[in-house]
Motif scaffolding. Structure first.
Motif: not given
Lengths: 178, 188
Positions: B79-108
């Protein structure tokens, strides 16, 4: 991407998480301890602690009773391998006296993605399994010794975990309580 | 000394990459993690020290996940975009590692470099009861370490910490340069 098998309520986790977490721990220990033999020993002890607690879960889930003989024990440990690591090892190489046997693991989630560098060839990476077996059996009054004979990480075709029966433990009061 | 030993050895790269669908009992992981926490605790005097050790271990795991997941899930494309890499972490990474997505992603609201990733009940904390005298301890710093390594290793240097807030909140604080670069990309 809905994989029902990764659902939480089945109480399973992705094996790579375990593999990499364990790998990170071993790497950290090697850094901390600086001596391969000490790391192997510590891994065994760590496994022992896990086994002591894991047996409870095993007994509760399987509702299994006392073992009739060591063959029975071996079968039950085999079941435990399937339950906890998702692998089915073969039980082989019984000693003539029937007090020693081996588990042969063709694949092992702990060693997926793992390669031992040449200077760590002495490391017993899977010693944690030996520890778990020793710890779990001690809680059901069986004193055993367990060690790794062959290791895929050192180029063997499969990983062989040897278990040797030492003696039956009598019901002993914990120290300091009579 | 023989040289043949080296040529015969099949390396990990000679084997096909596993599909990553293997599973291990949660009990195994819980007990292993408990031993890890104890091991780190024995080596630490204070809670921050213990958290640092767990964080460090998490980073070791994260670094290895980068290649594994990008090759397997994304055909080797990063990924080269900030938001995309964050979504990658929230969805793909979380789902593969823990079996579900992370609950929420928020911008401060206050700081544009900061994002929050929230998870009510992290896997690693499931069987951990924090002693009262160490109430600040959150063993999910291990996961924070994983996230930090993944973000930093994919070219989005960040500091990630774990806090007790609405369950566990991971605070992701990117380097200023990362956010500046991302803006620059958007302008194009």
């Amino acid at each position: 991407m809905s994989r029902s098998s990764t659902r939480f309520d089945t109480k399973k986790v992705n094996s790579e998480l375990v593999t990499l977490t364990y790998g990170a721990l071993v790497a950290q220990m090697i850094k901390d301890l600086d001596n391969t033999d000490d790391v192997s020993k510590q891994l065994e002890r760590l496994g022992y602690n896990m086994g002591v607690r894991l047996i409870e879960d095993f007994l509760a889930k399987t509702g299994t009773g006392r073992c009739l003989d060591l063959k029975d024990t071996a079968d039950k440990i085999q079941t435990a391998f399937r339950m906890y690591l998702g692998v089915q090892p073969n039980v082989t190489n019984w000693s003539p006296a029937g007090d020693e046997f081996s588990f042969m693991l063709d694949n092992n989630p702990l060693t997926e993605l793992v390669e031992l560098p040449d200077d760590l060839k002495g490391l017993r990476y899977c010693n944690i399994i030996c520890g778990v077996i020793r710890g779990a059996l001690e809680m059901v009054q069986l004193d055993v010794q367990s060690w790794i004979v062959q290791d895929q990480l050192r180029g063997d075709t499969s990983t062989e975990v040897r278990v040797k029966f030492i003696r039956r433990l009598e019901d002993a009061m914990p120290a300091g309580e009579d | 000394m023989s040289l043949s030993g080296r040529t015969n050895k099949t390396s990990i790269l000679d084997k096909p990459l596993s599909k990553g669908k293997g599973e291990v009992s949660l009990n195994c992981f819980a007990l292993l993690f408990s031993e890890i926490v104890q091991y780190c605790q024995n080596k630490s005097q204070t809670v921050p020290e213990l958290q640092n050790r767990l964080h460090e271990l998490g980073r070791k795991v994260g670094v290895k996940l980068i290649d594994l997941y990008f090759v397997r899930e994304r055909g080797g494309k990063r990924e080269i975009k900030l938001l995309n890499i964050l979504l990658f972490v929230k969805s793909t990474l979380w789902k593969t590692l823990f079996g579900r997505e992370a609950d929420k992603l928020e911008h401060s609201n206050d700081d544009e470099n900061t994002y929050y990733l929230m998870e009510k009940d992290p896997l690693v904390n499931k069987y951990i009861s924090v002693p009262r005298d160490k109430s600040s301890l959150n063993c999910a710093v291990f996961i924070a370490g994983i996230v930090e390594a993944v973000l930093t290793g994919t070219g989005f240097p960040a500091k990630v910490t774990a806090h007790w807030h609405k369950g566990t909140t991971y605070m992701v604080k990117f380097d200023e340069a990362v956010v500046a670069r991302d803006k620059h990309l958007e302008e194009k």
